[in-house]
Design a protein around this motif. Structure first.
Motif, PDB file in Angstrom:
ATOM      1  N   GLY A   1      47.435  44.776  40.158  1.00 21.33           N
ATOM      2  CA  GLY A   1      46.523  45.240  39.191  1.00 21.33           C
ATOM      3  C   GLY A   1      45.230  44.673  39.471  1.00 21.33           C
ATOM      4  O   GLY A   1      44.237  44.446  39.057  1.00 21.33           O
ATOM      5  N   ILE A   2      45.092  45.812  40.694  1.00 20.20           N
ATOM      6  CA  ILE A   2      43.623  45.470  42.262  1.00 20.20           C
ATOM      7  C   ILE A   2      42.500  45.673  40.885  1.00 20.20           C
ATOM      8  O   ILE A   2      41.949  44.814  40.971  1.00 20.20           O
ATOM      9  N   VAL A   3      42.337  46.475  41.248  1.00 18.64           N
ATOM     10  CA  VAL A   3      41.415  47.489  40.449  1.00 18.64           C
ATOM     11  C   VAL A   3      41.060  46.851  39.318  1.00 18.64           C
ATOM     12  O   VAL A   3      39.763  46.679  39.550  1.00 18.64           O
ATOM     13  N   PRO A   4      41.583  46.588  38.499  1.00 21.07           N
ATOM     14  CA  PRO A   4      41.120  46.140  36.983  1.00 21.07           C
ATOM     15  C   PRO A   4      40.798  44.418  37.324  1.00 21.07           C
ATOM     16  O   PRO A   4      39.931  44.257  37.110  1.00 21.07           O
ATOM     17  N   LEU A   5      41.568  43.619  38.136  1.00 19.80           N
ATOM     18  CA  LEU A   5      41.619  42.338  38.619  1.00 19.80           C
ATOM     19  C   LEU A   5      39.919  42.732  38.993  1.00 19.80           C
ATOM     20  O   LEU A   5      39.279  41.725  38.402  1.00 19.80           O
ATOM     21  N   ALA A   6      39.722  43.346  39.952  1.00 20.59           N
ATOM     22  CA  ALA A   6      38.194  43.192  40.598  1.00 20.59           C
ATOM     23  C   ALA A   6      37.376  43.561  40.006  1.00 20.59           C
ATOM     24  O   ALA A   6      36.051  42.963  39.482  1.00 20.59           O
ATOM     25  N   ARG A   7      37.641  44.830  39.013  1.00 24.37           N
ATOM     26  CA  ARG A   7      36.469  44.879  37.850  1.00 24.37           C
ATOM     27  C   ARG A   7      36.141  43.548  36.725  1.00 24.37           C
ATOM     28  O   ARG A   7      35.077  43.939  36.232  1.00 24.37           O
ATOM     29  N   ASP A   8      37.458  42.968  36.285  1.00 26.92           N
ATOM     30  CA  ASP A   8      37.484  41.899  35.137  1.00 26.92           C
ATOM     31  C   ASP A   8      36.312  40.940  36.297  1.00 26.92           C
ATOM     32  O   ASP A   8      35.660  39.972  35.524  1.00 26.92           O
ATOM     33  N   PHE A   9      37.135  41.062  37.724  1.00 23.20           N
ATOM     34  CA  PHE A   9      35.740  39.439  38.452  1.00 23.20           C
ATOM     35  C   PHE A   9      34.349  39.981  38.292  1.00 23.20           C
ATOM     36  O   PHE A   9      33.823  38.605  38.199  1.00 23.20           O
ATOM     37  N   SER A  10      34.168  41.275  38.435  1.00 24.52           N
ATOM     38  CA  SER A  10      32.728  41.845  38.172  1.00 24.52           C
ATOM     39  C   SER A  10      32.249  40.978  37.472  1.00 24.52           C
ATOM     40  O   SER A  10      30.967  41.002  37.714  1.00 24.52           O
ATOM     41  N   ARG A  11      32.641  41.988  36.362  1.00 25.80           N
ATOM     42  CA  ARG A  11      31.954  41.318  35.292  1.00 25.80           C
ATOM     43  C   ARG A  11      31.636  40.341  34.860  1.00 25.80           C
ATOM     44  O   ARG A  11      30.561  40.063  34.568  1.00 25.80           O
ATOM     45  N   ASP A  12      32.498  39.537  34.808  1.00 27.55           N
ATOM     46  CA  ASP A  12      32.610  37.797  34.421  1.00 27.55           C
ATOM     47  C   ASP A  12      31.098  37.796  35.716  1.00 27.55           C
ATOM     48  O   ASP A  12      30.561  36.748  35.134  1.00 27.55           O
ATOM     49  N   ALA A  13      30.997  38.011  37.218  1.00 31.27           N
ATOM     50  CA  ALA A  13      29.679  38.047  37.342  1.00 31.27           C
ATOM     51  C   ALA A  13      28.507  38.470  37.183  1.00 31.27           C
ATOM     52  O   ALA A  13      27.450  37.446  36.929  1.00 31.27           O
ATOM     53  N   LEU A  14      28.761  39.800  36.705  1.00 29.16           N
ATOM     54  CA  LEU A  14      27.633  39.953  35.923  1.00 29.16           C
ATOM     55  C   LEU A  14      27.319  39.449  34.354  1.00 29.16           C
ATOM     56  O   LEU A  14      26.078  38.877  34.529  1.00 29.16           O
ATOM     57  N   HIS A  15      28.374  39.035  33.739  1.00 33.53           N
ATOM     58  CA  HIS A  15      27.844  37.644  32.838  1.00 33.53           C
ATOM     59  C   HIS A  15      26.956  36.323  33.514  1.00 33.53           C
ATOM     60  O   HIS A  15      25.979  36.327  32.620  1.00 33.53           O
ATOM     61  N   GLU A  16      27.545  35.924  34.073  1.00 34.41           N
ATOM     62  CA  GLU A  16      26.636  34.460  34.658  1.00 34.41           C
ATOM     63  C   GLU A  16      25.448  34.835  35.157  1.00 34.41           C
ATOM     64  O   GLU A  16      24.653  34.045  35.182  1.00 34.41           O
ATOM     65  N   TRP A  17      25.603  36.543  35.574  1.00 24.73           N
ATOM     66  CA  TRP A  17      23.980  36.441  36.411  1.00 24.73           C
ATOM     67  C   TRP A  17      22.904  37.068  35.761  1.00 24.73           C
ATOM     68  O   TRP A  17      22.406  37.487  35.694  1.00 24.73           O
ATOM     69  N   GLY A  18      23.777  37.026  34.027  1.00 23.97           N
ATOM     70  CA  GLY A  18      22.562  37.224  32.766  1.00 23.97           C
ATOM     71  C   GLY A  18      22.661  39.441  32.894  1.00 23.97           C
ATOM     72  O   GLY A  18      21.894  39.175  32.460  1.00 23.97           O
ATOM     73  N   TRP A  19      22.919  39.333  33.679  1.00 24.70           N
ATOM     74  CA  TRP A  19      23.753  41.160  33.591  1.00 24.70           C
ATOM     75  C   TRP A  19      23.916  41.743  32.729  1.00 24.70           C
ATOM     76  O   TRP A  19      23.668  42.503  31.936  1.00 24.70           O
TER      77      TRP A  19
END
Length: 159
Positions: free
Chosen positions: A37-55
């Motif tokens: 499930g690499i693509v959804p995993l990568a999107r979720d990981f990136s979404r979490d980073a965007l949350h942490e960085w205030g985007w």
């Protein structure tokens, strides 16, 4: 694509999580080797980073669109590695001032390029065209004597 600016993918640090970096740069890495499930995993990981960085959550439509652009570019780069390079090994997402950088490392020998001429009605082959249109710049880094490459793309932070 930048052929004159040879960016180095840099240190990837641990398999997952934030990595302290000099100058206030924030870096997150995720090992994708052998994952399912690499693509959804990568999107979720990136979404979490965007949350942490205030985007995210985005207070305006422009900021929401910028975050969606990041997630789309992550999806396209990871999908390309799955389709053309035996799958990605590592995803790195970093933020330095107002530039967000996405890096996908794989063992593939191919060279990603936007399909030319681009035909919107033709199925498939739109990934790098999308990346080219959404990003400030993108490119490929290869290390001499090492199999594979890192495909990187940079997007600007919303105003």
């Amino acid at each position: 694509m930048s052929a004159t600016r040879p960016y180095s993918p840099g240190d990837h640090g641990p398999e997952s999580g934030d990595v302290p970096a000099p100058g206030g740069r924030q870096v997150r890495t995720l090992s994708l080797a052998g994952a399912s499930g690499i693509v959804p995993l990568a999107r979720d990981f990136s979404r979490d980073a965007l949350h942490e960085w205030g985007w995210l959550p985005a207070p305006s439509a422009d900021r929401r669109a910028a975050a969606e652009d990041v997630l789309l570019v992550v999806s396209e780069l990871v999908t390309n590695a799955c389709l053309h390079a035996e799958g990605p090994d590592m995803l790195t997402v970093s933020l330095d001032n107002k530039v967000l950088r996405i890096e996908v490392a794989d063992h593939g020998a191919g060279q990603p390029e936007p399909r030319t001429p681009h035909r919107a009605g033709r199925p498939g082959g739109h990934g790098m065209f999308i990346v080219q249109r959404l990003c400030l710049d993108w490119g490929v880094v290869r290390t001499p004597g090492v199999a594979g490459k890192t495909v990187w793309a940079e997007l600007g932070s919303p105003a």
